[in-house]
Design a protein around this motif. Sequence first.
Motif, short mmCIF file in Angstrom:
data_model
loop_
_atom_site.label_atom_id
_atom_site.label_comp_id
_atom_site.label_asym_id
_atom_site.label_seq_id
_atom_site.Cartn_x
_atom_site.Cartn_y
_atom_site.Cartn_z
N LEU A 230 5.51 10.15 1.40
CA LEU A 230 4.59 9.67 2.43
C LEU A 230 4.97 10.18 3.83
N PRO A 231 6.24 10.15 4.21
CA PRO A 231 6.59 10.64 5.55
C PRO A 231 6.33 12.14 5.75
N ILE B 176 -4.99 6.50 -8.13
CA ILE B 176 -4.87 5.11 -7.68
C ILE B 176 -6.08 4.28 -8.09
N VAL B 177 -7.25 4.89 -8.13
CA VAL B 177 -8.49 4.14 -8.38
C VAL B 177 -8.44 3.39 -9.71
N ILE C 156 0.84 -1.20 0.00
CA ILE C 156 0.00 0.00 0.00
C ILE C 156 0.88 1.25 0.00
N ASP C 157 1.89 1.27 0.87
CA ASP C 157 2.77 2.43 0.94
C ASP C 157 3.52 2.64 -0.37
N ALA C 158 3.94 1.56 -1.01
CA ALA C 158 4.65 1.67 -2.29
C ALA C 158 3.74 2.27 -3.36
N VAL C 159 2.49 1.84 -3.39
CA VAL C 159 1.53 2.39 -4.35
C VAL C 159 1.30 3.87 -4.05
N LEU C 160 1.09 4.20 -2.78
CA LEU C 160 0.87 5.60 -2.42
C LEU C 160 2.07 6.46 -2.81
N GLU C 161 3.26 6.01 -2.47
CA GLU C 161 4.49 6.77 -2.81
C GLU C 161 4.57 7.02 -4.31
N LEU D 38 -5.28 7.85 3.52
CA LEU D 38 -4.86 7.31 2.24
C LEU D 38 -4.58 5.81 2.33
N ARG D 39 -3.97 5.38 3.41
CA ARG D 39 -3.71 3.94 3.58
C ARG D 39 -5.02 3.16 3.66
#
Length: 171
Positions: free
Chosen positions: A92-93, A148-149, A79-84, A103-104
């Motif tokens: 993200l940080p 992302i959707v 999930i974090d990789a996709v968000l980044e 978002l997560r």
Amino acid sequence: MGATGALRPTRDPVKQPGTRHKARQRAVDLLFEAEAKNVAALDLVAQRRELVVDDESIGMIHPYTARVIEGLATDRAQIDAVLESHLREWTLPRLPAVDRAILRLAAWELFNTHDVPPVVVVDEAVELAKELSTDESPAFVNGVLGRIVELAPQVRAAAQATAPAADPDRE
């Protein structure tokens, strides 16, 4: 039957308006708290479940809240990789912690829930951002999730193709 004798359909409490929204809000709260305390969100869920036995003011953990937290514990790196990869001019940080949690949650729902349409997931995330974050956050959350959707159908299809046939969430 007459108006006074009419049977009314019973409602499933999970399907009542607002129930999932409250479960999502509690999930965001737990994710935020876990990050602030530098503990696992799953540990907070377990702790709350123990505490509610003696203190009802703690509040029960809704099954959907637990499902999201458990799912994020399993899928957090992905999930974090996709968000980044979908953030523009941010990492993200650097995001506010509540926006990260929203978002997560939404990304996990987009990829893993089969009973919630993607548009509802995005709308719910934007609503949570309105309630819990800054004035700029709803538009930001909407923009990130809008990118992302488009991945959601492929991720869901891949997950369904590799899932055991007896998985009740895949029916």
